[in-house]
Design an enzyme around this catalytic site. Structure first.
Site, PDB file in Angstrom:
ATOM      1  N   ASP A  13      32.176 -14.665 -12.433  1.00 47.33           N
ATOM      2  CA  ASP A  13      30.818 -14.202 -12.074  1.00 47.33           C
ATOM      3  C   ASP A  13      30.216 -13.298 -13.147  1.00 47.33           C
ATOM      4  O   ASP A  13      29.405 -12.424 -12.848  1.00 47.33           O
ATOM      5  CB  ASP A  13      30.828 -13.463 -10.721  1.00 47.33           C
ATOM      6  CG  ASP A  13      31.456 -14.282  -9.620  1.00 47.33           C
ATOM      7  OD1 ASP A  13      31.089 -15.463  -9.502  1.00 47.33           O
ATOM      8  OD2 ASP A  13      32.309 -13.761  -8.880  1.00 47.33           O
ATOM      9  N   LYS A  16      28.382 -16.486 -16.960  1.00 42.65           N
ATOM     10  CA  LYS A  16      28.764 -17.499 -17.961  1.00 42.65           C
ATOM     11  C   LYS A  16      27.794 -18.665 -18.001  1.00 42.65           C
ATOM     12  O   LYS A  16      27.659 -19.325 -19.033  1.00 42.65           O
ATOM     13  CB  LYS A  16      30.175 -18.032 -17.674  1.00 42.65           C
ATOM     14  CG  LYS A  16      31.279 -17.020 -17.867  1.00 42.65           C
ATOM     15  CD  LYS A  16      32.646 -17.637 -17.687  1.00 42.65           C
ATOM     16  CE  LYS A  16      32.850 -18.210 -16.305  1.00 42.65           C
ATOM     17  NZ  LYS A  16      32.755 -17.227 -15.224  1.00 42.65           N
ATOM     18  N   GLY A  40      30.751 -21.435  -9.906  1.00 38.33           N
ATOM     19  CA  GLY A  40      29.318 -21.683  -9.885  1.00 38.33           C
ATOM     20  C   GLY A  40      28.613 -21.077 -11.074  1.00 38.33           C
ATOM     21  O   GLY A  40      28.884 -19.934 -11.444  1.00 38.33           O
ATOM     22  N   HIS A  41      27.761 -21.847 -11.722  1.00 38.24           N
ATOM     23  CA  HIS A  41      26.926 -21.353 -12.815  1.00 38.24           C
ATOM     24  C   HIS A  41      25.467 -21.481 -12.395  1.00 38.24           C
ATOM     25  O   HIS A  41      25.032 -22.560 -11.995  1.00 38.24           O
ATOM     26  CB  HIS A  41      27.121 -22.186 -14.092  1.00 38.24           C
ATOM     27  CG  HIS A  41      28.462 -22.024 -14.732  1.00 38.24           C
ATOM     28  ND1 HIS A  41      29.272 -20.952 -14.501  1.00 38.24           N
ATOM     29  CD2 HIS A  41      29.119 -22.814 -15.624  1.00 38.24           C
ATOM     30  CE1 HIS A  41      30.386 -21.086 -15.224  1.00 38.24           C
ATOM     31  NE2 HIS A  41      30.310 -22.199 -15.902  1.00 38.24           N
ATOM     32  N   GLN A 223      35.591 -19.397 -13.638  1.00 37.59           N
ATOM     33  CA  GLN A 223      36.212 -18.154 -13.165  1.00 37.59           C
ATOM     34  C   GLN A 223      36.354 -17.158 -14.330  1.00 37.59           C
ATOM     35  O   GLN A 223      35.485 -17.073 -15.176  1.00 37.59           O
ATOM     36  CB  GLN A 223      37.564 -18.434 -12.486  1.00 37.59           C
ATOM     37  CG  GLN A 223      37.451 -19.075 -11.138  1.00 37.59           C
ATOM     38  CD  GLN A 223      37.503 -20.589 -11.183  1.00 37.59           C
ATOM     39  OE1 GLN A 223      38.128 -21.184 -12.047  1.00 37.59           O
ATOM     40  NE2 GLN A 223      36.843 -21.220 -10.250  1.00 37.59           N
TER      41      GLN A 223
END
Length: 423
Positions: A13, A16, A40-41, A223
């Site tokens: 988080d 990235k 998630g991005h 991650q």
């Protein structure tokens, strides 16, 4: 040729998505090398926000080839929906290449993930219940089902039936749940064959040829380092190697082919779920960071725990990954705070640790040692040069750089893809 690894230096988080998008804009290939749709991005493009969980960021650029490597685990049902979402936004997904050796997340993996987590009670890991852990477990136990298995119906059916037979014993005898029907799963996955047929490629060879042709390649991690299965805060970690060494293993290229390793860190630190967190702020500072930083998980929507930047763990990430440089995100979130702290040591039983302790219990009981800095109130979102930042912000950044002994080459000063300082 330029080959760059971008990965998280904290518990994930770190922002990235924006960073990989920044590098992907000039890349010929973007390769995802581990994890699944438990990551998630979020990429902000004007008024639009595009949330990606499995498809590499390079898909947003028409001249870039997005690659899902062999180190990933794939939920084909989820991937089908994500590709549909991208197509609805008029984003071309035809170039997506999927490794034949990536493992498939099966329905029983997601069910087991949920049941195992529930059985842990107050000792829950905080899994996303996406089936990631059980899928990697099957991979290690050599009973996993790979993408290429869908190319041979007989092989695929044999593996599914064998796994279902064993899984049903666990479901019925331990969890008192009804058994699964192998034929239903086989029928569901036969509906995903078009994805496999259209996108399966020898991705290791694809990348090797790209290297020979002097293409620009970005290896995209999910991650963060402190969630690495070997080097993170075990057992509160993910089920794959999130550190830089796996960029080679999870992509099928040799480690000598990697030129740069960029670590991404927030100007503070956060984590989702359970586990030790020495600099966590369970107070108004933590609330401020959560609200101003919009610290809610992309995949789960869970509120993130926030605290001051921990330079001991950041120095550890430098060591584990051989970071060549650092990209700091969300510096703008700190604007408005009167005082900002940096953790420069851990104190435990009258001993001061300035290197990351290997003993697990220390991470639960240690007290942070802080260095205090004066804050700033200016809006920095339009700043393009380091020298134009408020002096207190410059001092803060330089202190981080001096402690970890790695150059800070990029600073994000806002959520937009263009709101960056390139040093």
């Amino acid at each position: 040729m330029t080959t760059t690894v971008v990965l998280g230096a904290q518990w994930g988080d770190e922002g990235k998505g924006k960073v990989t998008d920044f590098f992907a804009s000039t890349a010929d290939f973007v390769v995802r090398f581990q994890g699944g749709n438990n990551a998630g991005h979020t990429i902000v493009v004007g008024e639009d926000q595009i949330a990606l969980s499995l498809t590499p960021s390079g898909v947003l650029y028409p001249d870039c080839v997005p690659v899902i490597g062999s180190g990933c685990v794939i939920d084909l049902g989820f991937l089908k929906q994500e590709l549909k979402m991208l197509k609805e936004k008029n984003i071309d997904t035809e170039k997506l290449a999927i490794s034949p050796n990536a493992h498939l997340i099966m329905p029983y993996h997601k069910l087991l993930d949920e049941l195992i987590e529930e059985s842990l009670g107050k000792n829950k890991i905080g899994t996303t219940k996406k089936g990631i852990g059980p899928c990697y477990a099957d991979k290690i136990q050599r009973r996993g089902i790979r993408v290429q298995d869908l190319l041979d119906q007989e092989v695929f059916e044999k593996k599914v039936k064998s796994n279902i037979e064993e899984t049903n014993l666990t479901l019925t005898k331990i969890y008192e749940r009804p058994p699964l029907v192998a034929e239903e799963i086989i029928e569901e996955f036969n509906g995903y064959k078009d994805i496999v047929n259209n996108h399966i490629k020898d991705t290791s060879l694809l990348i090797e040829n790209a290297i020979k042709e002097n293409k620009t390649i970005l290896f995209e991690g999910a991650q963060g380092t402190l969630l690495d299965i070997d080097h993170g805060t075990y057992p509160f970690v993910t089920s794959s190697n999130t550190s830089a060494g796996n960029a080679a293993t999870g992509s099928g290229v040799g480690p000598k082919n990697i030129d740069r390793i960029v670590g991404v860190t927030k100007a503070y630190i956060s984590r989702v779920g359970s586990g030790p967190f020495i600099t966590e702020q369970k107070n108004e500072i933590g609330d401020y960071l959560i609200e101003k930083g919009a610290e809610f998980g992309v995949v789960t929507g869970r509120r993130r725990r926030c605290g001051w930047l921990d330079l001991i763990s950041l120095k550890y990430s430098v060591r584990v990954n051989s970071l060549t440089e650092l990209f700091i995100t969300k510096l703008d979130v700190l604007s408005g705070l009167e005082e900002i702290n940096l953790c420069i040591g851990y104190k435990y039983e009258n001993e001061l640790f300035t290197d990351y302790p290997y003993k697990e219990s220390i991470h639960y009981k240690a007290e942070p040692v802080y260095q205090a800095f004066d804050g700033w109130t200016e809006d920095i979102s339009s700043v393009k040069n380091f020298e134009d930042l408020p002096k207190n912000a410059q001092t803060y950044i330089k202190a981080i750089e001096d402690f970890i002994e790695v150059p800070i080459t990029f600073i994000s000063v806002g959520p937009e893809r263009t709101e960056n300082i390139v040093i």
